[in-house]
Design an enzyme around this catalytic site. Structure first.
Site, PDB file in Angstrom:
ATOM      1  N   ARG A 122       0.839  -1.212   0.000  1.00  0.00           N
ATOM      2  CA  ARG A 122       0.000   0.000   0.000  1.00  0.00           C
ATOM      3  C   ARG A 122       0.875   1.264   0.000  1.00  0.00           C
ATOM      4  NH1 ARG A 122      -3.835  -0.049   4.786  1.00  0.00           N
ATOM      5  NH2 ARG A 122      -4.422   1.924   3.873  1.00  0.00           N
TER       6      ARG A 122
ATOM      7  N   HIS B  38      -4.905   9.174  11.661  1.00  0.00           N
ATOM      8  CA  HIS B  38      -4.793   7.719  11.503  1.00  0.00           C
ATOM      9  C   HIS B  38      -3.351   7.297  11.224  1.00  0.00           C
ATOM     10  CE1 HIS B  38      -9.361   7.366  10.448  1.00  0.00           C
ATOM     11  NE2 HIS B  38      -9.144   7.640  11.714  1.00  0.00           N
TER      12      HIS B  38
ATOM     13  N   CYS C 110       8.073   1.512  17.284  1.00  0.00           N
ATOM     14  CA  CYS C 110       8.390   0.387  18.150  1.00  0.00           C
ATOM     15  C   CYS C 110       7.659   0.593  19.460  1.00  0.00           C
ATOM     16  CB  CYS C 110       9.894   0.324  18.379  1.00  0.00           C
ATOM     17  SG  CYS C 110      10.752  -0.139  16.879  1.00  0.00           S
TER      18      CYS C 110
ATOM     19  N   ASN D 291      -6.111  10.323   6.129  1.00  0.00           N
ATOM     20  CA  ASN D 291      -5.318   9.586   5.144  1.00  0.00           C
ATOM     21  C   ASN D 291      -3.917   9.296   5.671  1.00  0.00           C
ATOM     22  OD1 ASN D 291      -7.552   9.910   3.618  1.00  0.00           O
ATOM     23  ND2 ASN D 291      -6.729  11.581   2.382  1.00  0.00           N
ATOM     24  N   VAL D 292      -3.487   8.074   5.450  1.00  0.00           N
ATOM     25  CA  VAL D 292      -2.132   7.693   5.871  1.00  0.00           C
ATOM     26  C   VAL D 292      -1.147   7.840   4.708  1.00  0.00           C
ATOM     27  CG1 VAL D 292      -2.993   6.107   7.650  1.00  0.00           C
ATOM     28  CG2 VAL D 292      -2.495   5.222   5.356  1.00  0.00           C
ATOM     29  N   ASP D 293      -1.634   8.315   3.541  1.00  0.00           N
ATOM     30  CA  ASP D 293      -0.793   8.339   2.339  1.00  0.00           C
ATOM     31  C   ASP D 293       0.282   9.422   2.343  1.00  0.00           C
ATOM     32  OD1 ASP D 293      -2.166  10.750   1.543  1.00  0.00           O
ATOM     33  OD2 ASP D 293      -3.720   9.570   0.568  1.00  0.00           O
TER      34      ASP D 293
ATOM     35  N   ASN E  71     -18.506  15.890  -1.417  1.00  0.00           N
ATOM     36  CA  ASN E  71     -18.510  14.446  -1.685  1.00  0.00           C
ATOM     37  C   ASN E  71     -19.353  14.199  -2.928  1.00  0.00           C
ATOM     38  OD1 ASN E  71     -18.678  11.548  -1.534  1.00  0.00           O
ATOM     39  ND2 ASN E  71     -18.231  11.695   0.652  1.00  0.00           N
TER      40      ASN E  71
ATOM     41  N   THR F  73     -14.938  11.939   2.633  1.00  0.00           N
ATOM     42  CA  THR F  73     -14.903  10.881   3.653  1.00  0.00           C
ATOM     43  C   THR F  73     -16.285  10.282   3.819  1.00  0.00           C
ATOM     44  OG1 THR F  73     -14.465  10.349   5.969  1.00  0.00           O
ATOM     45  CG2 THR F  73     -15.019  12.629   5.500  1.00  0.00           C
TER      46      THR F  73
HETATM   47  P1  OAD Z   1     -13.763   5.776   2.522  1.00  0.00           P
HETATM   48  O1  OAD Z   1     -13.190   4.935   1.426  1.00  0.00           O
HETATM   49  O2  OAD Z   1     -14.588   5.115   3.565  1.00  0.00           O
HETATM   50  O3  OAD Z   1     -14.671   6.932   1.898  1.00  0.00           O
HETATM   51  C1  OAD Z   1     -14.217   7.780   0.857  1.00  0.00           C
HETATM   52  C2  OAD Z   1     -15.329   8.773   0.576  1.00  0.00           C
HETATM   53  O4  OAD Z   1     -14.879   9.661  -0.445  1.00  0.00           O
HETATM   54  C3  OAD Z   1     -16.626   8.139   0.074  1.00  0.00           C
HETATM   55  O5  OAD Z   1     -17.714   8.793   0.705  1.00  0.00           O
HETATM   56  C4  OAD Z   1     -16.601   8.439  -1.441  1.00  0.00           C
HETATM   57  O6  OAD Z   1     -17.917   8.610  -1.946  1.00  0.00           O
HETATM   58  C5  OAD Z   1     -15.866   9.766  -1.476  1.00  0.00           C
HETATM   59  N1  OAD Z   1     -15.130  10.032  -2.703  1.00  0.00           N
HETATM   60  C6  OAD Z   1     -14.564   9.146  -3.567  1.00  0.00           C
HETATM   61  N2  OAD Z   1     -13.915   9.781  -4.550  1.00  0.00           N
HETATM   62  C7  OAD Z   1     -14.059  11.111  -4.300  1.00  0.00           C
HETATM   63  C8  OAD Z   1     -13.585  12.302  -4.931  1.00  0.00           C
HETATM   64  N3  OAD Z   1     -12.847  12.253  -6.035  1.00  0.00           N
HETATM   65  N4  OAD Z   1     -13.904  13.488  -4.384  1.00  0.00           N
HETATM   66  C9  OAD Z   1     -14.658  13.567  -3.264  1.00  0.00           C
HETATM   67  N5  OAD Z   1     -15.130  12.486  -2.622  1.00  0.00           N
HETATM   68  C10 OAD Z   1     -14.836  11.276  -3.125  1.00  0.00           C
HETATM   69  O7  OAD Z   1     -12.556   6.579   3.154  1.00  0.00           O
HETATM   70  P2  OAD Z   1     -12.504   7.377   4.502  1.00  0.00           P
HETATM   71  O8  OAD Z   1     -13.792   8.031   4.825  1.00  0.00           O
HETATM   72  O9  OAD Z   1     -11.294   8.247   4.430  1.00  0.00           O
HETATM   73  O10 OAD Z   1      -9.190   4.351   8.980  1.00  0.00           O
HETATM   74  O11 OAD Z   1     -12.240   6.228   5.510  1.00  0.00           O
HETATM   75  C11 OAD Z   1     -12.045   6.589   6.828  1.00  0.00           C
HETATM   76  C12 OAD Z   1     -11.211   5.592   7.504  1.00  0.00           C
HETATM   77  O12 OAD Z   1     -11.792   4.316   7.351  1.00  0.00           O
HETATM   78  C13 OAD Z   1      -9.817   5.382   6.950  1.00  0.00           C
HETATM   79  O13 OAD Z   1      -8.910   6.381   7.317  1.00  0.00           O
HETATM   80  C14 OAD Z   1      -9.486   4.093   7.608  1.00  0.00           C
HETATM   81  C15 OAD Z   1     -10.807   3.339   7.541  1.00  0.00           C
HETATM   82  O14 OAD Z   1     -11.221   2.820   8.721  1.00  0.00           O
HETATM   83  C16 OAD Z   1      -8.359   3.549   9.651  1.00  0.00           C
HETATM   84  O15 OAD Z   1      -7.682   2.720   9.093  1.00  0.00           O
HETATM   85  C17 OAD Z   1      -8.313   3.789  11.120  1.00  0.00           C
END
Ligand code: OAD
Length: 276
Positions: free
Chosen positions: A71, A123, A131, A104-106, A238, A213
């Site tokens: 990743r 995150h 460690c 985002n962890v990226d 979104n 998100t």
């Molecule tokens: P998700 O993959 O759950 O959600 C991404 C959101 O972005 C969705 O609502 C999509 O509809 C929207 N989306 C996709 N492409 C887009 C774009 N080009 N412009 C705007 N919106 C877009 O990702 P996160 O919400 O970031 O945490 O997930 C939250 C956390 O869930 C992650 O950080 C991870 C996971 O649990 C941990 O690992 C602790």
């Protein structure tokens, strides 16, 4: 949108930008809950939610590390997009009035030029390891960049070589370090993930902009709920429906911008810079 930005500019307090995987989607990084979210170990397919856990890491550290290194290679191959860059420009204009909270962890916000002090990576960051077996007097686990000897190119099927395994150990003591990320079976805290600082910021915020998100994790949900309760001007960007778009649709203090991050974020930041 402009009326909400004017309202925000008339208030005191930080302007808070909360980002999720959607902001990096247009850089080519798959979102968490999109179709690419699985990984095969042996004959079993795992969902991200099963592998990104302390429990999985304890059972199969090498396999979980290989998944993270893959990743990480996907993240490193990607470049910041117009939405990341617009936030950098806004930070330059607003200074300490700007705060970025990212799930985002990226690491793309930092690579775009956002400053670490105003970027809460709630995150973690996939470029780092930590460690947890430091000496007892050590107050917090030690965080460091993944060593240069670990390849940045990591095909899905690649296994960890012996020399690389040694680099991923903690200070040569034969124990695995771990990716510096928050896992599904772990909790937020302040020293590693800025939990209290994030909550304090939203209690004082003059604007909250939520970008890409799905609203599936707890700290972002707290942030949006506090902002909604305080009737702070809020924008939710979104392309799809989410719990956050639903909250914003019910509030006169909020608006949903239905589209992608690169479509809307530069327009928001430009309007703020022009009107500030
Ligand atoms: P998700 O993959 O759950 O959600 C991404 C959101 O972005 C969705 O609502 C999509 O509809 C929207 N989306 C996709 N492409 C887009 C774009 N080009 N412009 C705007 N919106 C877009 O990702 P996160 O919400 O970031 O945490 O997930 C939250 C956390 O869930 C992650 O950080 C991870 C996971 O649990 C941990 O690992 C602790």
């Amino acid at each position: 949108m402009l009326a909400l930005l004017d309202d925000a500019l008339s208030r005191e307090g930080p302007m808070l930008f909360l980002t999720g995987a959607g902001i990096s989607a247009e850089s080519g990084i798959p979102t968490f809950r999109g179709p690419e979210g699985y990984w095969t170990i042996g004959s079993k397919n795992y969902r991200a939610e099963e592998l990104a856990t302390y429990e999985a890491f304890t059972r199969m550290p090498e396999e979980v590390w290989a998944w993270y290194l893959y990743r990480r290679s996907v993240c490193r191959a990607a470049s910041a997009n117009a939405a990341h860059l617009a936030l950098v420009e806004l930070e330059r204009a607003l200074g300490d009035r700007f705060l970025l909270i990212t799930q985002n962890v990226d690491g793309l916000h930092l690579r775009a030029g956002s400053t670490p002090a105003r970027t809460f990576q709630i995150h973690g960051n996939i470029d780092y390891l930590r460690c947890e077996d430091e000496s007892p007097e050590e107050l917090h686990p030690r965080i460091r960049e993944i060593p240069a000897g670990i390849s940045l190119e990591w095909p899905k099927t690649r296994r960890i070589a012996d020399a690389e395994r040694a680099l991923l150990q903690c200070c040569g003591r034969g124990r695995w370090s771990r990716p510096h990320v928050l896992w599904f079976d772990e909790s937020y805290d302040e020293p590693l993930f800025r939990f209290e600082s994030s909550m304090d910021a939203v209690r004082r915020a003059s604007l909250v902009v939520v970008i890409g998100t799905s609203g599936a994790t707890t700290l972002p949900s707290h942030i949006v709920n506090v902002a909604a309760h305080r009737r702070v001007p809020m924008l939710v960007v979104n392309q799809d429906e989410s719990p956050f778009t639903q909250i914003a649709e019910r509030l006169s203090s909020a608006a949903v911008l239905r589209g992608t991050a690169t479509q809307y974020v530069p327009a928001i930041t430009r309007a703020l810079i022009e009107r500030a």
